[in-house]
Design a protein around this motif. Sequence first.
Motif, PDB file in Angstrom:
ATOM      1  N   LYS A  92       0.679  -1.829  -0.128  1.00  0.00           N
ATOM      2  CA  LYS A  92       0.112  -0.307  -0.143  1.00  0.00           C
ATOM      3  C   LYS A  92       0.912   1.118  -0.096  1.00  0.00           C
ATOM      4  O   LYS A  92       0.354   2.194  -0.695  1.00  0.00           O
ATOM      5  CB  LYS A  92      -0.742   0.154   1.545  1.00  0.00           C
ATOM      6  N   ASN A  93       2.249   1.344   0.730  1.00  0.00           N
ATOM      7  CA  ASN A  93       2.862   1.990   0.562  1.00  0.00           C
ATOM      8  C   ASN A  93       3.673   2.897  -0.349  1.00  0.00           C
ATOM      9  O   ASN A  93       4.412   3.122  -0.556  1.00  0.00           O
ATOM     10  CB  ASN A  93       4.081   2.880   2.182  1.00  0.00           C
TER      11      ASN A  93
ATOM     12  N   ASP B 129       8.186  15.695  -3.573  1.00  0.00           N
ATOM     13  CA  ASP B 129       7.037  14.860  -2.850  1.00  0.00           C
ATOM     14  C   ASP B 129       6.103  14.798  -2.868  1.00  0.00           C
ATOM     15  O   ASP B 129       4.861  16.143  -3.270  1.00  0.00           O
ATOM     16  CB  ASP B 129       7.167  15.693  -1.170  1.00  0.00           C
ATOM     17  N   VAL B 130       5.826  13.744  -3.387  1.00  0.00           N
ATOM     18  CA  VAL B 130       4.319  13.134  -3.725  1.00  0.00           C
ATOM     19  C   VAL B 130       3.825  11.948  -3.009  1.00  0.00           C
ATOM     20  O   VAL B 130       4.336  11.526  -2.351  1.00  0.00           O
ATOM     21  CB  VAL B 130       4.385  12.769  -5.497  1.00  0.00           C
ATOM     22  N   GLU B 131       2.217  11.775  -3.272  1.00  0.00           N
ATOM     23  CA  GLU B 131       1.663  10.526  -2.247  1.00  0.00           C
ATOM     24  C   GLU B 131       2.135   9.607  -3.461  1.00  0.00           C
ATOM     25  O   GLU B 131       1.397   9.521  -4.943  1.00  0.00           O
ATOM     26  CB  GLU B 131       0.334  10.903  -2.858  1.00  0.00           C
ATOM     27  N   VAL B 132       3.194   9.013  -2.799  1.00  0.00           N
ATOM     28  CA  VAL B 132       3.533   7.356  -3.679  1.00  0.00           C
ATOM     29  C   VAL B 132       2.279   5.983  -3.748  1.00  0.00           C
ATOM     30  O   VAL B 132       2.263   5.463  -2.614  1.00  0.00           O
ATOM     31  CB  VAL B 132       4.628   6.800  -2.648  1.00  0.00           C
ATOM     32  N   LYS B 133       2.038   5.986  -4.465  1.00  0.00           N
ATOM     33  CA  LYS B 133       1.279   4.387  -4.455  1.00  0.00           C
ATOM     34  C   LYS B 133       2.208   3.404  -5.402  1.00  0.00           C
ATOM     35  O   LYS B 133       1.697   2.267  -5.070  1.00  0.00           O
ATOM     36  CB  LYS B 133       0.103   4.919  -6.062  1.00  0.00           C
TER      37      LYS B 133
ATOM     38  N   SER C 148       9.162  11.218  -9.925  1.00  0.00           N
ATOM     39  CA  SER C 148       7.926  10.895  -9.171  1.00  0.00           C
ATOM     40  C   SER C 148       6.544  11.127  -9.438  1.00  0.00           C
ATOM     41  O   SER C 148       5.611  10.973  -8.904  1.00  0.00           O
ATOM     42  CB  SER C 148       8.559  12.687  -8.312  1.00  0.00           C
TER      43      SER C 148
ATOM     44  N   CYS D 158       5.022   7.964  -9.789  1.00  0.00           N
ATOM     45  CA  CYS D 158       4.498   7.069  -8.413  1.00  0.00           C
ATOM     46  C   CYS D 158       2.952   7.586  -7.953  1.00  0.00           C
ATOM     47  O   CYS D 158       3.185   6.613  -6.995  1.00  0.00           O
ATOM     48  CB  CYS D 158       5.789   7.604  -7.372  1.00  0.00           C
ATOM     49  N   ARG D 159       2.765   7.911  -8.360  1.00  0.00           N
ATOM     50  CA  ARG D 159       1.556   8.553  -8.142  1.00  0.00           C
ATOM     51  C   ARG D 159       0.459   7.645  -8.646  1.00  0.00           C
ATOM     52  O   ARG D 159      -1.053   7.676  -8.131  1.00  0.00           O
ATOM     53  CB  ARG D 159       1.378  10.128  -8.509  1.00  0.00           C
TER      54      ARG D 159
END
Length: 289
Positions: free
Chosen positions: A102-103, A232-236, A271, A274-275
């Motif tokens: 999930k991370n 910095d992004v929300e990584v999926k 980056s 990775c979203r």
Amino acid sequence: MNHKALFVGLTTIDIQYFIDQIPVVNTKIKTSIPDILVGGPATNAAVAFAYLNKMATLASPAGLNAFSSFIDQDLNSVGVEHFDLAYGQEFETILATVLTSKNGDRTIISHNPKQLESTIMPQKLIDLVNPQLLLVDGFYPEFSIECARICKERGIPVVSDCGSWKPQFHELFNYIDIAICSADFMPPNCTTQQELFDYMNSKNVKSIAISNGGSEIEYFSQGKKGSVSVPDVEVKDTLGAGDFLHGAFCYYFLDHNNFETALQKAAVLASFTCRFEGTRQWLNFNHNA
């Protein structure tokens, strides 16, 4: 304006499962249907280059097997022209099982490719493509080293994807201008970043970068040390992010002829990827939006 880069190396079939967390031993888990994707370091780099440039050229073995048409269709759909180095031959596809939690962390299980007897010679390939830049990922060493040697002689910049150390890098680095390394990449007898830079300098590699996930990218170029921040992004999902960094770098290096600028812009795209889950969803969106 379209640039012309040649990517030489590995093509794989990645079977990617999305799970809550990496399982402990002797457990069985159920999850959604996995994604089946075309991957590999040089292949993913070509995909990123094509995303920015509208086209890219990849030379890798696919050959005759159950995945042949799937590989052809996928590469064609993302604007990658493919020179199949195993054209007309029975060839064992490299399969990779990918577990993504999930991370965004991932665990990859794969195997090394068999030795290649290419159906096209490096000289012929370079003559046909006439690239402005070459990227090699270290796989299929005899073919890759010869491609790098020819390009070096012709003054064509040669970029190396340095994900993990392979013995062939000792010779390959004689022809490399730019090395983009993972944090895990360490030649024998090197244990620190400075020792890695020193080793590369001894091989006359002009510019070296070391990526480390979401941390800054450290580099040494033309006698100057520096770093590039990573957005910095929300990584999926981090699958392929390093490869996309390399492909984007190649595009921006040709576009700006500046190592640091190319790194900065490539870090933004890597980056961005990775979203999204998998290695293809992000292609449907504008990373500058």
